[in-house]
Design an enzyme around this catalytic site. Structure first.
Site, PDB file in Angstrom:
ATOM      1  N   ASP A   1     -21.652 -52.430  12.169  1.00 24.83           N
ATOM      2  CA  ASP A   1     -22.335 -52.129  13.436  1.00 24.83           C
ATOM      3  C   ASP A   1     -23.672 -51.420  13.217  1.00 24.83           C
ATOM      4  O   ASP A   1     -24.320 -50.991  14.183  1.00 24.83           O
ATOM      5  CB  ASP A   1     -21.431 -51.339  14.398  1.00 24.83           C
ATOM      6  CG  ASP A   1     -20.895 -50.041  13.822  1.00 24.83           C
ATOM      7  OD1 ASP A   1     -20.519 -50.021  12.634  1.00 24.83           O
ATOM      8  OD2 ASP A   1     -20.839 -49.039  14.566  1.00 24.83           O
ATOM      9  N   HIS A   2     -24.106 -51.343  11.938  1.00 29.49           N
ATOM     10  CA  HIS A   2     -25.409 -50.744  11.644  1.00 29.49           C
ATOM     11  C   HIS A   2     -26.314 -51.667  10.824  1.00 29.49           C
ATOM     12  O   HIS A   2     -27.521 -51.451  10.771  1.00 29.49           O
ATOM     13  CB  HIS A   2     -25.216 -49.409  10.920  1.00 29.49           C
ATOM     14  CG  HIS A   2     -24.472 -48.428  11.755  1.00 29.49           C
ATOM     15  ND1 HIS A   2     -25.091 -47.408  12.463  1.00 29.49           N
ATOM     16  CD2 HIS A   2     -23.154 -48.353  12.083  1.00 29.49           C
ATOM     17  CE1 HIS A   2     -24.173 -46.744  13.163  1.00 29.49           C
ATOM     18  NE2 HIS A   2     -22.994 -47.293  12.948  1.00 29.49           N
TER      19      HIS A   2
ATOM     20  N   ASP B   1     -23.830 -42.117  11.791  1.00 22.61           N
ATOM     21  CA  ASP B   1     -22.412 -41.846  12.051  1.00 22.61           C
ATOM     22  C   ASP B   1     -21.986 -40.671  11.194  1.00 22.61           C
ATOM     23  O   ASP B   1     -22.130 -40.704   9.969  1.00 22.61           O
ATOM     24  CB  ASP B   1     -21.564 -43.067  11.677  1.00 22.61           C
ATOM     25  CG  ASP B   1     -21.691 -44.204  12.674  1.00 22.61           C
ATOM     26  OD1 ASP B   1     -22.559 -44.121  13.564  1.00 22.61           O
ATOM     27  OD2 ASP B   1     -20.912 -45.175  12.553  1.00 22.61           O
TER      28      ASP B   1
ATOM     29  N   HIS C   1     -22.014 -49.895   7.390  1.00 22.03           N
ATOM     30  CA  HIS C   1     -21.013 -50.469   8.296  1.00 22.03           C
ATOM     31  C   HIS C   1     -21.664 -51.605   9.098  1.00 22.03           C
ATOM     32  O   HIS C   1     -22.857 -51.549   9.406  1.00 22.03           O
ATOM     33  CB  HIS C   1     -20.504 -49.406   9.284  1.00 22.03           C
ATOM     34  CG  HIS C   1     -19.254 -48.718   8.830  1.00 22.03           C
ATOM     35  ND1 HIS C   1     -18.986 -47.398   9.154  1.00 22.03           N
ATOM     36  CD2 HIS C   1     -18.194 -49.150   8.106  1.00 22.03           C
ATOM     37  CE1 HIS C   1     -17.808 -47.059   8.642  1.00 22.03           C
ATOM     38  NE2 HIS C   1     -17.306 -48.090   7.996  1.00 22.03           N
TER      39      HIS C   1
ATOM     40  N   HIS D   1     -19.683 -39.243   6.754  1.00 19.63           N
ATOM     41  CA  HIS D   1     -19.038 -40.359   7.457  1.00 19.63           C
ATOM     42  C   HIS D   1     -17.798 -40.790   6.674  1.00 19.63           C
ATOM     43  O   HIS D   1     -17.623 -41.966   6.355  1.00 19.63           O
ATOM     44  CB  HIS D   1     -20.053 -41.492   7.624  1.00 19.63           C
ATOM     45  CG  HIS D   1     -19.642 -42.549   8.599  1.00 19.63           C
ATOM     46  ND1 HIS D   1     -18.875 -42.297   9.707  1.00 19.63           N
ATOM     47  CD2 HIS D   1     -19.911 -43.891   8.635  1.00 19.63           C
ATOM     48  CE1 HIS D   1     -18.677 -43.422  10.373  1.00 19.63           C
ATOM     49  NE2 HIS D   1     -19.279 -44.404   9.741  1.00 19.63           N
TER      50      HIS D   1
ATOM     51  N   HIS E   1     -24.084 -44.365  20.425  1.00 16.69           N
ATOM     52  CA  HIS E   1     -22.982 -44.793  19.551  1.00 16.69           C
ATOM     53  C   HIS E   1     -21.665 -44.267  20.142  1.00 16.69           C
ATOM     54  O   HIS E   1     -20.889 -43.561  19.494  1.00 16.69           O
ATOM     55  CB  HIS E   1     -23.196 -44.272  18.124  1.00 16.69           C
ATOM     56  CG  HIS E   1     -22.301 -44.924  17.105  1.00 16.69           C
ATOM     57  ND1 HIS E   1     -20.972 -44.594  16.967  1.00 16.69           N
ATOM     58  CD2 HIS E   1     -22.531 -45.888  16.175  1.00 16.69           C
ATOM     59  CE1 HIS E   1     -20.433 -45.316  15.991  1.00 16.69           C
ATOM     60  NE2 HIS E   1     -21.359 -46.116  15.497  1.00 16.69           N
TER      61      HIS E   1
END
Ligand SMILES: [Zn+2]
Ligand SMILES: [Zn+2]
Length: 311
Positions: A101-102, A210, A99, A187, A277
């Site tokens: 955001d990672h 996540d 993702h 996830h 997170h």
């Protein structure tokens, strides 16, 4: 801190493929004094939108002067600078899942580390299609890389980057500072997604990535000194979704409520729990509100993470 020595880096590191455990060659180097691990939260926000309040979640584990990174979201190089960590001391990089955001800044981080004088190779570990992501991210900087090689005498960057795609749980990496173990977590549609455990001479650290509740994470975190776990505040998520049932459903299937986080920490028997997170990262959600669900199950030390906090 002086520059890294490529030869010692190469000789002491051992990458372990999923099927290569029996052929493992672990460095014979030993250190008389344990190198204690320093853990810094570079950011603590979850999700793909930038925020003025929190940087996106990533963790720096500093051992023996080397920086081991977990996840490389937007702005991670700037957060490392704010934490006082030198980019030319970048060690290994572990990606929990792909993702944005990672993983969004993986190319930027490598180019900026290279521009900061990185001299030794960097290993990047994570699930497919990580190799393609790294390749394409670096390709976007090809013009700049070529100019700096030509005019600043810098070494080629590509040979310094080693991507190790991993699809299964197991020992992901080992050197004399640390053994890194991964576990596949849940996830939702993003498969595989990993949690990582860092076993260092003085400390064990687990980062959930996540995930919604999953027993494999309890097993990975068993007895750990520190668990950094993603967290979702249920009432805030309902507010965030604003009647978008599809978004709400996605969040609930993909992440852990604070009660689930407490359950993982309690069942694993960790010494300390840090929430990170955070979804949603509304300032109106107080630490006590975040921790109320956790405390239904976990009675140990628990804190809500802050950007640039050492934990
Ligand atoms: Zn995320
Ligand atoms: Zn995610």
């Amino acid at each position: 801190m002086g520059p890294k020595q490529p030869s010692s880096r190469l000789s002491r590191r051992t990458f372990i493929g999923a099927a290569g455990l029996s052929a493992l060659l672990v460095s014979s180097h030993t250190f008389a004094a344990p190198r204690s691990a320093k853990v810094i939260l570079l950011g603590t926000k979850g999700g793909p939108t930038p925020s003025a309040i929190r940087a996106p979640a990533s963790v720096a584990i500093v051992i023996g002067g080397l920086v081991y990174l977990v996840d490389v979201p937007n702005g991670v190089a700037r957060q490392l600078a704010l934490a006082g960590l030198s980019l030319d001391r970048l060690g290994e990089v572990f990606i929990t899942h792909n993702h944005s955001d990672h993983v969004l800044d993986v190319g930027s981080l490598l180019v900026l580390a290279w521009g900061s004088g990185l001299k030794s190779p960097v290993g990047i570990y994570g699930p497919p299609p990580l190799r393609e992501i790294v390749h394409d991210s670096l390709a976007a900087s090809r013009f700049d890389i070529n100019v700096r090689m030509r005019e600043e005498g810098r070494p080629p960057l590509a040979p310094m980057i080693h991507v190790h795609e991993q699809a299964n749980s197991g020992t992901a990496y080992r050197d004399e500072n640390v053994t890194v173990t991964s576990a596949v977590v849940d996830h939702y549609s993003v498969k595989p997604a990993f949690a990582y455990r860092f076993d260092t001479p003085g400390r064990s650290i687990v980062i959930s990535g996540d995930t919604t509740y999953r027993e494999a994470l309890v097993d990975l975190a068993r007895g750990a000194d520190l668990l950094i776990h993603e967290a979702m505040y249920l009432d805030g998520v309902i507010q965030l979704a604003g009647g978008n049932e599809s978004l709400k459903d996605h969040l609930l299937r993909s992440h852990s409520t604070t009660e689930q986080v407490g359950l993982v920490a309690a069942r694993a028997g960790v010494k300390k729990l840090v929430l990170s997170h955070l979804v949603p990262a509304f300032p109106s959600i107080t630490d006590e509100m975040w921790l109320a669900g956790v405390r239904k199950h976990f009675t140990g030390e628990a804190v809500v993470g802050r950007d640039l906090q050492e934990v």
